[in-house]
Design a protein around this motif. Sequence first.
Motif, mmCIF file in Angstrom:
data_model
loop_
_atom_site.group_PDB
_atom_site.id
_atom_site.type_symbol
_atom_site.label_atom_id
_atom_site.label_comp_id
_atom_site.label_asym_id
_atom_site.label_seq_id
_atom_site.Cartn_x
_atom_site.Cartn_y
_atom_site.Cartn_z
ATOM 1 N N PHE A 38 2.954 -11.027 -13.411
ATOM 2 C CA PHE A 38 4.104 -11.015 -12.523
ATOM 3 C C PHE A 38 3.747 -11.752 -11.231
ATOM 4 O O PHE A 38 2.567 -11.813 -10.850
ATOM 5 C CB PHE A 38 4.516 -9.588 -12.164
ATOM 6 N N SER A 39 4.748 -12.267 -10.548
ATOM 7 C CA SER A 39 4.514 -12.907 -9.264
ATOM 8 C C SER A 39 4.015 -11.885 -8.251
ATOM 9 O O SER A 39 4.582 -10.800 -8.121
ATOM 10 C CB SER A 39 5.818 -13.529 -8.755
ATOM 11 N N LYS A 40 2.965 -12.248 -7.528
ATOM 12 C CA LYS A 40 2.429 -11.325 -6.526
ATOM 13 C C LYS A 40 3.426 -11.081 -5.391
ATOM 14 O O LYS A 40 3.328 -10.098 -4.669
ATOM 15 C CB LYS A 40 1.111 -11.849 -5.968
ATOM 16 N N PHE A 41 4.414 -11.979 -5.249
ATOM 17 C CA PHE A 41 5.382 -11.831 -4.166
ATOM 18 C C PHE A 41 6.410 -10.739 -4.466
ATOM 19 O O PHE A 41 7.097 -10.258 -3.572
ATOM 20 C CB PHE A 41 6.094 -13.169 -3.906
ATOM 21 N N HIS A 42 6.549 -10.378 -5.734
ATOM 22 C CA HIS A 42 7.530 -9.360 -6.124
ATOM 23 C C HIS A 42 6.891 -8.128 -6.752
ATOM 24 O O HIS A 42 7.552 -7.102 -6.894
ATOM 25 C CB HIS A 42 8.544 -9.952 -7.111
ATOM 26 N N PHE A 43 5.624 -8.258 -7.139
ATOM 27 C CA PHE A 43 5.012 -7.196 -7.936
ATOM 28 C C PHE A 43 4.965 -5.867 -7.200
ATOM 29 O O PHE A 43 5.165 -4.806 -7.804
ATOM 30 C CB PHE A 43 3.596 -7.600 -8.371
ATOM 31 N N HIS A 44 4.700 -5.895 -5.912
ATOM 32 C CA HIS A 44 4.605 -4.636 -5.156
ATOM 33 C C HIS A 44 5.897 -3.831 -5.283
ATOM 34 O O HIS A 44 5.862 -2.627 -5.561
ATOM 35 C CB HIS A 44 4.303 -4.927 -3.691
ATOM 36 N N ARG A 45 7.034 -4.489 -5.127
ATOM 37 C CA ARG A 45 8.311 -3.789 -5.232
ATOM 38 C C ARG A 45 8.594 -3.372 -6.678
ATOM 39 O O ARG A 45 9.176 -2.311 -6.922
ATOM 40 C CB ARG A 45 9.437 -4.671 -4.702
ATOM 41 N N GLN A 46 8.197 -4.213 -7.636
ATOM 42 C CA GLN A 46 8.391 -3.862 -9.047
ATOM 43 C C GLN A 46 7.589 -2.602 -9.406
ATOM 44 O O GLN A 46 8.094 -1.695 -10.080
ATOM 45 C CB GLN A 46 7.952 -5.020 -9.944
ATOM 46 N N PHE A 47 6.354 -2.545 -8.967
ATOM 47 C CA PHE A 47 5.489 -1.403 -9.258
ATOM 48 C C PHE A 47 6.052 -0.136 -8.627
ATOM 49 O O PHE A 47 6.148 0.915 -9.278
ATOM 50 C CB PHE A 47 4.074 -1.678 -8.745
ATOM 51 N N THR A 48 6.444 -0.236 -7.358
ATOM 52 C CA THR A 48 6.970 0.928 -6.655
ATOM 53 C C THR A 48 8.264 1.415 -7.287
ATOM 54 O O THR A 48 8.487 2.625 -7.441
ATOM 55 C CB THR A 48 7.197 0.598 -5.177
ATOM 56 N N ALA A 49 9.120 0.483 -7.695
ATOM 57 C CA ALA A 49 10.384 0.862 -8.319
ATOM 58 C C ALA A 49 10.155 1.546 -9.663
ATOM 59 O O ALA A 49 10.893 2.460 -10.045
ATOM 60 C CB ALA A 49 11.266 -0.374 -8.506
ATOM 61 N N THR A 50 9.118 1.123 -10.390
ATOM 62 C CA THR A 50 8.842 1.684 -11.713
ATOM 63 C C THR A 50 8.178 3.041 -11.623
ATOM 64 O O THR A 50 8.543 3.978 -12.350
ATOM 65 C CB THR A 50 7.945 0.723 -12.526
ATOM 66 N N PHE A 51 7.202 3.177 -10.730
ATOM 67 C CA PHE A 51 6.354 4.369 -10.724
ATOM 68 C C PHE A 51 6.582 5.318 -9.551
ATOM 69 O O PHE A 51 6.033 6.421 -9.532
ATOM 70 C CB PHE A 51 4.878 3.962 -10.759
ATOM 71 N N GLY A 52 7.326 4.896 -8.563
ATOM 72 C CA GLY A 52 7.622 5.784 -7.456
ATOM 73 C C GLY A 52 6.549 5.858 -6.396
ATOM 74 O O GLY A 52 6.638 6.693 -5.489
ATOM 75 N N LEU A 53 5.537 5.005 -6.486
ATOM 76 C CA LEU A 53 4.512 4.918 -5.451
ATOM 77 C C LEU A 53 3.940 3.509 -5.472
ATOM 78 O O LEU A 53 4.047 2.794 -6.471
ATOM 79 C CB LEU A 53 3.413 5.964 -5.621
ATOM 80 N N SER A 54 3.320 3.127 -4.371
ATOM 81 C CA SER A 54 2.818 1.760 -4.252
ATOM 82 C C SER A 54 1.539 1.579 -5.064
ATOM 83 O O SER A 54 0.881 2.546 -5.456
ATOM 84 C CB SER A 54 2.534 1.438 -2.786
ATOM 85 N N VAL A 55 1.184 0.316 -5.300
ATOM 86 C CA VAL A 55 -0.079 0.016 -5.988
ATOM 87 C C VAL A 55 -1.249 0.610 -5.214
ATOM 88 O O VAL A 55 -2.145 1.225 -5.788
ATOM 89 C CB VAL A 55 -0.265 -1.509 -6.131
ATOM 90 N N HIS A 56 -1.229 0.420 -3.891
ATOM 91 C CA HIS A 56 -2.331 0.918 -3.065
ATOM 92 C C HIS A 56 -2.482 2.428 -3.195
ATOM 93 O O HIS A 56 -3.602 2.935 -3.355
ATOM 94 C CB HIS A 56 -2.092 0.545 -1.605
ATOM 95 N N ARG A 57 -1.356 3.135 -3.154
ATOM 96 C CA ARG A 57 -1.453 4.591 -3.242
ATOM 97 C C ARG A 57 -1.907 5.035 -4.631
ATOM 98 O O ARG A 57 -2.670 5.991 -4.770
ATOM 99 C CB ARG A 57 -0.117 5.246 -2.894
#
Length: 293
Positions: A38-57
Amino acid sequence: MSAALRNYHARMRRVLDHIDRHLDDDLDLETVSAIAAFSKFHFHRQFTATFGLSVHRYVQLARLKRASYRLAYRDAQSVTEIAMDAGYDAPDAFARAFRQRFGQSPSCFSKAPDWGSWLAAFGPLDNARSQLMLRSFDPDDVTIRDVPSTRVAIMEHRGDPATLGATVRRFIEWRKAAGLHPSTNPTFNVWRSERRPASPADYSVDLCVGTDEPIAENGTPIRVGEIPGGRRAVLRVVGNTDNLEPPARYLYREWLPASGEAAGDFPLYCRRLSFFPEMPEHEAVAEVFLPLK
């Protein structure tokens, strides 16, 4: 649309699997997004939308979970070593993050864990994994075996499952003192209630270790018993062995009615063959046994 969604979820599952396999590596956004293509420019929001928490968390919670297991159940590493393994450059940074999540310092947690706060802290991690990581089973995953009886030392846990961690801690300390290492003496859990009974006070599980040696209690409530032999339907589970309810449910709801077999007179139980945090969670192995007539 359904094929595209399955592909999307498969890519997200690859991300979680990669993180769990590489907790000691650099897991920055660019690296993790590349795993999913996935594009790194959108992946953070995609991950958060899917799992309910950020990649970092998610990464932080996964590392803190491993650290908390080592603090509660293992005594070979210092807090400094555990902090380094959790990706922190200094023990004080680790201590701040740990206290923020669990309400205790690492040293206090290692002496007297607050299991209620511990369970609550990992709710988001467990919820994220349950979104896409649930495994389905089929009849080919189940084997029928004849197993011998096993004499065991038993520590009972009766009451709220939120306090199970304290019983596990006492059990580990007792078996260490007794010299009953998992590599030489098998580990079993015998479930005598549902995982989530209507009343938490009704939760009941036996923590068992196989041994033919005389049992010394050493001030710990230990009794001698036996896991009887006989025919067993066995379902092997690799990864996420914290929650064995899905394989147990499959055996009862799907496999047993379709098999033509009848359940025996002993409760469902499991044997734990390898353990987190000695190895990554995705490599932990357990076998679930359904006694048959």
